[in-house]
Design a protein around this motif. Structure first.
Motif, mmCIF file in Angstrom:
data_model
loop_
_atom_site.group_PDB
_atom_site.id
_atom_site.type_symbol
_atom_site.label_atom_id
_atom_site.label_comp_id
_atom_site.label_asym_id
_atom_site.label_seq_id
_atom_site.Cartn_x
_atom_site.Cartn_y
_atom_site.Cartn_z
ATOM 1 N N THR A 73 54.781 -28.008 -25.683
ATOM 2 C CA THR A 73 55.824 -27.461 -24.797
ATOM 3 C C THR A 73 55.833 -28.123 -23.417
ATOM 4 N N ASN A 75 57.712 -29.843 -21.882
ATOM 5 C CA ASN A 75 59.098 -30.339 -21.978
ATOM 6 C C ASN A 75 60.016 -29.743 -20.918
ATOM 7 N N ARG A 76 59.444 -29.208 -19.819
ATOM 8 C CA ARG A 76 60.304 -28.510 -18.862
ATOM 9 C C ARG A 76 60.586 -29.313 -17.607
ATOM 10 N N ARG A 181 70.977 -26.148 -23.649
ATOM 11 C CA ARG A 181 69.794 -25.712 -22.884
ATOM 12 C C ARG A 181 70.192 -25.615 -21.426
ATOM 13 N N CYS A 288 62.292 -27.364 -28.820
ATOM 14 C CA CYS A 288 62.343 -28.330 -27.736
ATOM 15 C C CYS A 288 61.330 -29.430 -28.041
ATOM 16 N N CYS A 291 57.278 -28.973 -29.284
ATOM 17 C CA CYS A 291 56.985 -27.538 -29.377
ATOM 18 C C CYS A 291 56.759 -27.121 -30.820
ATOM 19 N N ILE A 293 56.568 -24.051 -31.760
ATOM 20 C CA ILE A 293 57.065 -22.688 -31.935
ATOM 21 C C ILE A 293 58.493 -22.670 -32.490
ATOM 22 N N ALA A 294 59.394 -23.378 -31.850
ATOM 23 C CA ALA A 294 60.796 -23.453 -32.304
ATOM 24 C C ALA A 294 61.503 -22.108 -32.215
ATOM 25 N N CYS A 295 61.664 -21.594 -31.003
ATOM 26 C CA CYS A 295 62.366 -20.321 -30.828
ATOM 27 C C CYS A 295 63.876 -20.517 -30.739
ATOM 28 N N CYS A 494 56.324 -24.571 -21.066
ATOM 29 C CA CYS A 494 57.119 -23.393 -21.419
ATOM 30 C C CYS A 494 56.223 -22.155 -21.411
ATOM 31 N N PHE A 496 56.484 -19.392 -23.042
ATOM 32 C CA PHE A 496 56.223 -18.722 -24.323
ATOM 33 C C PHE A 496 54.895 -19.153 -24.930
HETATM 34 S S1 SF4 Z 1 58.966 -21.819 -27.298
HETATM 35 FE FE1 SF4 Z 1 61.191 -22.053 -27.436
HETATM 36 S S2 SF4 Z 1 61.904 -22.461 -25.326
HETATM 37 FE FE2 SF4 Z 1 59.680 -22.802 -25.382
HETATM 38 S S3 SF4 Z 1 59.462 -24.990 -25.758
HETATM 39 FE FE3 SF4 Z 1 59.402 -23.979 -27.756
HETATM 40 S S4 SF4 Z 1 61.505 -23.977 -28.544
HETATM 41 FE FE4 SF4 Z 1 61.572 -24.467 -26.333
#
Ligand code: SF4
Lengths: 609, 78
Positions: A73, A75-76, A181, A288, A291, A293-295, A494, A496
């Motif tokens: 993550t 990636n911000r 995004r 993103c 990541c 998780i892939a929310c 991120c 999350f």
């Molecule tokens: S948890 Fe969701 S918002 Fe955060 S980096 Fe992964 S896909 Fe993007």
């Protein structure tokens, strides 16, 4: 330097000149990066009293030291500027792929100054920097702009741009990247529009230099492995449902905003949940960059009225365009979300502003002739139409585009605006989560969950559950969460993933892993203590920007509904936010005086001017 | 007596197959404690948030007719 590129790009839009500057290593370490560096530059270079939409305001795009590294993550980026919505600071965060690409150009920050004569866009291809005319995309939607600019630069380029809302200086306008995004909040899109800057296009091929690449990779891999194991064990809530899993949860604890925050209990909570989304509209989850998780949600709605294709909705969007407006039609919410992305609007502020207008219409405080149609709670079609009008600033949409505080004040009743520092509440009624109340009231960016989401502990039990209805323990919790969210933002990660995997593993919210990752990336001498101190330093400098902009204790407040109207039903029934009891203790813990100003002792401790 | 069990987020996989909403009614002995009922559920308790009528139960809390016992995974986000 390691972790950081150590270079910033300064773009003077008035003169058309660009310059490259080296970064002082001490400043780099003390202010972490991203949001932290951005406020350091703004505080030193800019008068916080300037008109946010004037050429004197500066706009910073800021990546962090962990952006574009192997850290999951990473990636911000943050968009930091003086906000036209609040008059305070904007710190809007977005992920996707643009931030990683931006960092790979070899710059950490872009600082935009002045105002271009004609519409322009910035094209940064590694070291090659060009300010190009953008007349041909001015007036275009976000989606069209992205496609056209990639076609004329590089198909692998990434684009962050504004839509018509930003061009027309809507104080709730967002900046979108990869079309869906958003650095959404506080009107950052309007600041871009005021500078005649339609888009920023980046293509980068440089690798981020790392101080201890092996160690960093090993810890990053371990975190990814933990996430994968959780997924394999069937514990993939965010991947399965996105954040749309949340409405039934917040409804269960009685804080799902409903009817403009009159109540926290919504009969339609199931209908607007992730379960419904999966059954009806989900095509696939989306991640993103980097990541596990892939929310994210790729969705399609087949419906004669609300049909469309795009991404979203996520929880905050559902709570604002949905339950806050009394809407239980997920197709309408999703459609309104698509339009916000297309025209470049913040879904939270748009939804909560429409909810405010609905309440005032039903009370007879806004005449139907002004709106041009009835505007009742529960009317999904009206929400979709209002969002479209707001994005274009047409008709009644012109008022919606200015946010709920200006809209409600226009009709003489600012008390119906569910905002703090004029920024609309996210989707947690703070009467049932007192930490969120203190957070909304004191936040340097106005009401925001991204400023230090204590709902993690109050509602979601991460890392452990605390009573959402108690207030005694919340000043400490809020301060701590604000500081650790500052670190996550500044590092370029991120929330999350970070909260769950980088601040434990022992289920203490201690910055164990994130400080190790920061040290492996930068080699600058970070440990838990120095990193926490740096987070606190950044937060205090942001506060000093507000003080110089004219903010004081009187602005650290909430709408009367939150302070005096008890929650009418549900688990939080009878509760208000005990703000006057929490605020003095919060200031004391922060080392701020009774007016909310950092004391000379605190500033000296943190090495601030 | 009858209570409702409500399972949210990915705990919906533990709902009875014929259950179309997020909750189902079940029969428990009078004076059943929260812990007793939880012990009979196929849910990983150590990672869960447990609520009775939307509030965190006290240790040893006794359930009453009509109570809603809700569980969801400690995840967060939004
Ligand atoms: S948890 Fe969701 S918002 Fe955060 S980096 Fe992964 S896909 Fe993007």
């Amino acid at each position: 330097m390691y972790g950081w590129n150590g270079r910033i790009l300064r773009v003077n839009l008035t003169t058309g000149e660009t310059s490259v500057e080296e970064v002082d290593p001490r400043m780099a370490r003390d202010f972490i990066g991203g949001r932290g560096w951005a406020i350091r530059y703004l505080y030193d270079e800019m008068d916080p009293q300037v008109d946010p939409l004037s050429p004197e305001n500066k706009l910073v795009f800021a990546t962090g030291p962990l952006t574009a590294t192997p850290v999951p993550t990473g990636n911000r980026y943050m968009v930091v500027t003086k906000s036209p919505l609040t008059g305070a600071l904007s710190c809007s965060n977005s992920g996707g792929f643009f931030p990683t690409e931006m960092k790979r150009t070899g710059f950490d920050l872009f600082i935009f100054e002045g105002r271009a004569e004609r519409p322009v866009y910035l094209w940064v291809n590694d070291d090659r920097v060009e300010i190009r005319p953008a007349d041909h995309v001015w007036g275009r939607t976000v989606f069209e702009t992205e496609d056209m600019l990639r076609a004329e630069t590089d198909p692998r380029a990434r684009v962050a741009c504004i839509g018509p809302a930003g061009e027309r200086l809507a104080p709730i306008a967002a900046i979108l990247n990869e079309k869906h995004r958003a650095a959404a909040r506080s009107g950052v899109g309007a600041v871009m529009g005021s500078k005649n800057l339609k888009a920023v296009v980046v293509r980068g091929t440089r690798r981020v230099p790392l101080a201890h690449p092996k160690e960093l990779k090993a810890l990053a891999d371990q975190v990814v492995e933990e996430v994968k194991q959780a997924v394999a064990a069937g514990k993939a809530t965010l991947r399965t449902y996105g954040t749309a899993y949340v409405p039934p949860v917040t409804n269960e604890v009685g804080i799902l905003p409903t009817y403009n925050f009159r109540t926290g209990v919504f009969a339609g909570a199931e209908a607007i949940s992730g379960r419904t989304l999966n059954q009806k509209y989900l095509i696939r989850p989306k991640a993103c960059y980097g990541c596990p998780i892939a929310c994210g949600r790729v969705t399609r709605v087949e419906d004669p009225v609300f049909g469309g294709e795009g991404e979203g909705p996520e929880y905050e969007t559902i709570g604002s365009l949905g339950s806050a407006c009394g809407v239980d039609n997920l197709a309408a919410i999703t459609k309104a979300n698509y339009i916000c992305n297309e025209l470049g609007l913040d879904t939270i502020s748009a939804g909560v502003t429409i909810a405010c207008a609905m309440e005032m219409y039903e009370l007879g405080l806004i005449p139907e002739s002004d709106i041009g149609r009835p505007l009742r709670f529960g009317d999904g079609e009206a929400v979709v139409e209002m969002v479209r009008l707001a994005g274009l600033r047409e008709g009644f949409g012109d008022l919606i585009a200015q946010g709920s505080y200006r809209l409600a004040s226009h009709y003489g009743h600012p008390e119906y605006s569910m905002s703090a520092k004029k920024q609309e509440f996210p989707a947690y009624d703070p009467r049932g989560a007192k930490g969120m109340g203190l957070l909304y009231a004191t936040s340097n960016i106005g009401a925001s969950h991204m400023a230090g989401d204590t709902a993690y502990m109050e509602v979601f039990g991460v890392p452990k559950k605390v009573d959402p209805l108690s207030w005694e323990d919340k000043p400490r919790l809020v301060k701590y969460f604000e500081d650790i969210f500052t670190i996550i933002d500044a590092a370029g990660l991120c929330v999350f993933l970070s909260i769950r995997y980088l601040f434990e593993p022992t289920y203490n919210v201690e910055p164990v892993r994130i400080s190790r990752l920061m040290e492996y990336a930068t080699g600058a001498g970070y440990d838990e203590e120095t990193l926490l101190k740096a987070g606190e330093r950044v937060y205090n400098l942001e506060r000093m920007f507000l003080v110089r902009a004219g903010f004081s204790r009187a602005d650290d407040t909430l709408p009367p509904r939150m302070l005096h109207e008890p929650m009418p039903e549900g688990p939080a029934k009878g509760h208000v936010v005990e703000l006057d009891r929490m605020l003095p203790e919060y200031y004391r813990l922060r080392g701020w005086d009774e007016n909310g100003v950092p004391t000379p002792e605190k500033r000296a401790e943190l090495g601030l001017p | 007596m009858k209570i409702r069990i409500k399972l949210l987020a990915h705990y919906q996989q533990y709902l009875p197959p014929d259950c179309s909403s997020s909750s189902y009614e079940t029969e428990v002995p009078p004076d059943a404690r929260v812990e007793d009922v939880l012990a009979g559920l196929p849910v990983p308790l150590e990672e869960s948030v447990v609520l009775v009528n939307g509030r965190t139960p006290q240790p040893g809390q006794v359930l009453r007719e009509g109570d809603v016992l809700c569980l969801f995974p400690a995840i967060g986000g939004g």
